[in-house]
Design a protein around this motif. Structure first.
Motif, PDB file in Angstrom:
ATOM      1  N   PHE A  37       8.058 129.463   2.213  1.00 17.33           N
ATOM      2  CA  PHE A  37       6.982 129.991   2.913  1.00 17.33           C
ATOM      3  C   PHE A  37       6.469 129.221   4.214  1.00 17.33           C
ATOM      4  O   PHE A  37       5.716 129.961   5.028  1.00 17.33           O
ATOM      5  CB  PHE A  37       6.119 130.580   1.724  1.00 17.33           C
ATOM      6  N   HIS A  38       6.525 128.053   4.126  1.00 14.20           N
ATOM      7  CA  HIS A  38       6.272 127.139   5.115  1.00 14.20           C
ATOM      8  C   HIS A  38       6.869 127.453   6.315  1.00 14.20           C
ATOM      9  O   HIS A  38       6.290 127.341   7.402  1.00 14.20           O
ATOM     10  CB  HIS A  38       5.950 125.717   4.614  1.00 14.20           C
ATOM     11  N   PHE A  39       8.031 127.533   6.213  1.00 15.79           N
ATOM     12  CA  PHE A  39       9.036 127.974   7.312  1.00 15.79           C
ATOM     13  C   PHE A  39       8.583 129.241   7.949  1.00 15.79           C
ATOM     14  O   PHE A  39       8.800 129.307   9.085  1.00 15.79           O
ATOM     15  CB  PHE A  39      10.602 127.951   6.941  1.00 15.79           C
ATOM     16  N   CYS A  40       8.311 130.208   6.947  1.00 15.56           N
ATOM     17  CA  CYS A  40       7.848 131.453   7.558  1.00 15.56           C
ATOM     18  C   CYS A  40       6.330 131.625   8.345  1.00 15.56           C
ATOM     19  O   CYS A  40       6.321 131.924   9.551  1.00 15.56           O
ATOM     20  CB  CYS A  40       7.452 132.472   6.483  1.00 15.56           C
ATOM     21  N   LYS A  41       5.492 130.408   8.024  1.00 14.54           N
ATOM     22  CA  LYS A  41       4.449 129.945   8.684  1.00 14.54           C
ATOM     23  C   LYS A  41       4.659 129.606  10.050  1.00 14.54           C
ATOM     24  O   LYS A  41       3.999 129.855  11.075  1.00 14.54           O
ATOM     25  CB  LYS A  41       3.553 129.231   7.861  1.00 14.54           C
ATOM     26  N   ILE A  42       5.699 128.488   9.968  1.00  9.57           N
ATOM     27  CA  ILE A  42       5.981 127.900  11.045  1.00  9.57           C
ATOM     28  C   ILE A  42       6.511 128.921  12.143  1.00  9.57           C
ATOM     29  O   ILE A  42       6.127 128.805  13.376  1.00  9.57           O
ATOM     30  CB  ILE A  42       7.032 126.893  11.066  1.00  9.57           C
ATOM     31  N   ILE A  43       7.220 129.853  11.774  1.00  6.66           N
ATOM     32  CA  ILE A  43       7.782 131.041  12.794  1.00  6.66           C
ATOM     33  C   ILE A  43       6.626 131.917  13.310  1.00  6.66           C
ATOM     34  O   ILE A  43       6.530 131.970  14.564  1.00  6.66           O
ATOM     35  CB  ILE A  43       8.723 131.890  12.102  1.00  6.66           C
ATOM     36  N   ILE A  44       5.551 132.046  12.313  1.00  9.17           N
ATOM     37  CA  ILE A  44       4.543 132.913  12.868  1.00  9.17           C
ATOM     38  C   ILE A  44       3.675 132.078  14.033  1.00  9.17           C
ATOM     39  O   ILE A  44       3.409 132.519  15.073  1.00  9.17           O
ATOM     40  CB  ILE A  44       3.548 133.161  11.629  1.00  9.17           C
ATOM     41  N   ASN A  45       3.418 130.726  13.863  1.00  7.20           N
ATOM     42  CA  ASN A  45       2.796 130.160  14.625  1.00  7.20           C
ATOM     43  C   ASN A  45       3.589 129.550  15.916  1.00  7.20           C
ATOM     44  O   ASN A  45       2.765 129.874  16.971  1.00  7.20           O
ATOM     45  CB  ASN A  45       2.525 128.336  14.001  1.00  7.20           C
ATOM     46  N   ASN A  46       4.778 129.609  15.818  1.00  8.07           N
ATOM     47  CA  ASN A  46       5.610 129.556  16.964  1.00  8.07           C
ATOM     48  C   ASN A  46       5.629 130.765  17.909  1.00  8.07           C
ATOM     49  O   ASN A  46       5.443 130.812  19.080  1.00  8.07           O
ATOM     50  CB  ASN A  46       6.858 129.128  16.958  1.00  8.07           C
ATOM     51  N   ILE A  47       5.538 131.911  17.233  1.00  8.34           N
ATOM     52  CA  ILE A  47       5.352 133.082  17.890  1.00  8.34           C
ATOM     53  C   ILE A  47       4.086 133.124  18.629  1.00  8.34           C
ATOM     54  O   ILE A  47       3.967 133.533  19.879  1.00  8.34           O
ATOM     55  CB  ILE A  47       5.500 134.264  17.006  1.00  8.34           C
ATOM     56  N   ASP A  48       3.011 132.885  17.831  1.00 11.65           N
ATOM     57  CA  ASP A  48       1.491 132.710  18.609  1.00 11.65           C
ATOM     58  C   ASP A  48       1.567 131.924  19.788  1.00 11.65           C
ATOM     59  O   ASP A  48       0.965 132.539  20.826  1.00 11.65           O
ATOM     60  CB  ASP A  48       0.650 132.341  17.376  1.00 11.65           C
ATOM     61  N   ILE A  49       2.377 130.647  19.616  1.00  7.10           N
ATOM     62  CA  ILE A  49       2.349 129.916  20.949  1.00  7.10           C
ATOM     63  C   ILE A  49       2.972 130.281  21.894  1.00  7.10           C
ATOM     64  O   ILE A  49       2.535 130.418  23.294  1.00  7.10           O
ATOM     65  CB  ILE A  49       2.576 128.482  20.295  1.00  7.10           C
ATOM     66  N   CYS A  50       4.115 130.847  21.869  1.00  7.73           N
ATOM     67  CA  CYS A  50       4.941 131.574  22.855  1.00  7.73           C
ATOM     68  C   CYS A  50       4.173 132.748  23.460  1.00  7.73           C
ATOM     69  O   CYS A  50       4.305 132.870  24.672  1.00  7.73           O
ATOM     70  CB  CYS A  50       6.036 132.084  22.159  1.00  7.73           C
ATOM     71  N   ARG A  51       3.462 133.666  22.547  1.00  6.98           N
ATOM     72  CA  ARG A  51       2.728 134.679  23.123  1.00  6.98           C
ATOM     73  C   ARG A  51       1.557 134.305  24.081  1.00  6.98           C
ATOM     74  O   ARG A  51       1.313 134.857  25.066  1.00  6.98           O
ATOM     75  CB  ARG A  51       2.105 135.420  22.089  1.00  6.98           C
ATOM     76  N   GLN A  52       0.870 133.378  23.703  1.00  2.00           N
ATOM     77  CA  GLN A  52      -0.227 132.670  24.487  1.00  2.00           C
ATOM     78  C   GLN A  52       0.227 132.291  25.741  1.00  2.00           C
ATOM     79  O   GLN A  52      -0.572 132.035  26.673  1.00  2.00           O
ATOM     80  CB  GLN A  52      -0.844 131.498  23.593  1.00  2.00           C
ATOM     81  N   ASN A  53       1.506 131.841  25.780  1.00  5.71           N
ATOM     82  CA  ASN A  53       2.122 131.336  27.108  1.00  5.71           C
ATOM     83  C   ASN A  53       2.997 132.572  27.818  1.00  5.71           C
ATOM     84  O   ASN A  53       3.869 132.018  28.497  1.00  5.71           O
ATOM     85  CB  ASN A  53       2.938 130.045  26.942  1.00  5.71           C
ATOM     86  N   ASN A  54       2.571 133.599  27.422  1.00  2.00           N
ATOM     87  CA  ASN A  54       3.312 134.958  28.303  1.00  2.00           C
ATOM     88  C   ASN A  54       4.831 134.784  27.836  1.00  2.00           C
ATOM     89  O   ASN A  54       5.556 135.299  28.930  1.00  2.00           O
ATOM     90  CB  ASN A  54       2.818 135.165  29.613  1.00  2.00           C
ATOM     91  N   TYR A  55       5.223 134.305  26.949  1.00  2.00           N
ATOM     92  CA  TYR A  55       6.538 134.393  26.405  1.00  2.00           C
ATOM     93  C   TYR A  55       7.301 133.477  27.447  1.00  2.00           C
ATOM     94  O   TYR A  55       8.792 134.089  27.546  1.00  2.00           O
ATOM     95  CB  TYR A  55       7.101 135.789  26.352  1.00  2.00           C
ATOM     96  N   GLN A  56       6.969 132.625  28.023  1.00  2.00           N
ATOM     97  CA  GLN A  56       7.578 131.865  29.051  1.00  2.00           C
ATOM     98  C   GLN A  56       8.793 131.066  28.366  1.00  2.00           C
ATOM     99  O   GLN A  56      10.034 130.805  28.869  1.00  2.00           O
ATOM    100  CB  GLN A  56       6.663 130.745  29.598  1.00  2.00           C
ATOM    101  N   ASN A  57       8.791 130.562  27.259  1.00  6.17           N
ATOM    102  CA  ASN A  57       9.776 129.862  26.432  1.00  6.17           C
ATOM    103  C   ASN A  57      10.345 130.794  25.484  1.00  6.17           C
ATOM    104  O   ASN A  57      10.984 130.512  24.310  1.00  6.17           O
ATOM    105  CB  ASN A  57       8.991 128.479  25.982  1.00  6.17           C
ATOM    106  N   ILE A  58      10.842 132.143  25.434  1.00  3.11           N
ATOM    107  CA  ILE A  58      11.376 133.112  24.557  1.00  3.11           C
ATOM    108  C   ILE A  58      12.608 132.590  24.136  1.00  3.11           C
ATOM    109  O   ILE A  58      13.100 132.913  23.101  1.00  3.11           O
ATOM    110  CB  ILE A  58      11.263 134.415  25.262  1.00  3.11           C
ATOM    111  N   GLU A  59      13.365 131.910  25.232  1.00  9.21           N
ATOM    112  CA  GLU A  59      14.722 131.503  24.689  1.00  9.21           C
ATOM    113  C   GLU A  59      14.823 130.539  23.760  1.00  9.21           C
ATOM    114  O   GLU A  59      15.268 130.523  22.614  1.00  9.21           O
ATOM    115  CB  GLU A  59      15.671 131.101  25.844  1.00  9.21           C
ATOM    116  N   GLU A  60      13.824 129.538  23.943  1.00  9.36           N
ATOM    117  CA  GLU A  60      13.775 128.483  22.883  1.00  9.36           C
ATOM    118  C   GLU A  60      13.154 128.928  21.618  1.00  9.36           C
ATOM    119  O   GLU A  60      13.591 128.469  20.659  1.00  9.36           O
ATOM    120  CB  GLU A  60      12.639 127.466  23.562  1.00  9.36           C
ATOM    121  N   LEU A  61      12.124 129.828  21.546  1.00 11.70           N
ATOM    122  CA  LEU A  61      11.579 130.421  20.443  1.00 11.70           C
ATOM    123  C   LEU A  61      12.561 131.266  19.704  1.00 11.70           C
ATOM    124  O   LEU A  61      12.531 131.072  18.602  1.00 11.70           O
ATOM    125  CB  LEU A  61      10.565 131.317  20.912  1.00 11.70           C
TER     126      LEU A  61
END
Length: 110
Positions: A37-61
């Motif tokens: 479930f920590h990996f699930c939380k990591i995915i959620i947090n990474n999505i939040d970070i990517c969204r805050q940056n207007n999906y600039q790193n969507i490929e990496e995400l």
């Protein structure tokens, strides 16, 4: 690793389903959750970070989502083996949510 890149809409749907899974489990299981479930939380947090940056790193995400989900699904981390004793309906609900997330993440369906 596939070169598939999620769309922002797919990422949002994935995040909503991951949050729903974690919320459901937290409400029924007061024990410390397994590492999966920590990996699930990591995915959620990474999505939040990517969204805050207007999906600039969507490929990496997209790559990170695949790697983190694979880690969550590993037999040693527990997602596929997670269950609540004596609770068939709850376990079926959890299993269905995990399958739904797995289908959202799977590149094969695109």
């Amino acid at each position: 690793m596939s070169k598939f890149v999620y769309t922002p809409k797919q990422i949002e749907e994935l995040q909503i389903n991951l949050i729903a899974l974690l919320y459901y489990i937290k409400n029924i299981d007061s024990n410390n959750l397994p590492i999966c479930f920590h990996f699930c939380k990591i995915i959620i947090n990474n999505i939040d970070i990517c969204r805050q940056n207007n999906y600039q790193n969507i490929e990496e995400l997209s790559i990170l989502i695949q790697k983190d989900w694979k880690s969550a699904m590993e037999i040693h981390t527990g997602l596929m083996n997670y269950y609540i004793p004596n609770s068939v309906i709850v376990n079926q609900t959890i299993s269905n949510q995990i399958k739904k997330i797995d289908n959202l993440i799977s590149f094969d369906k695109y």
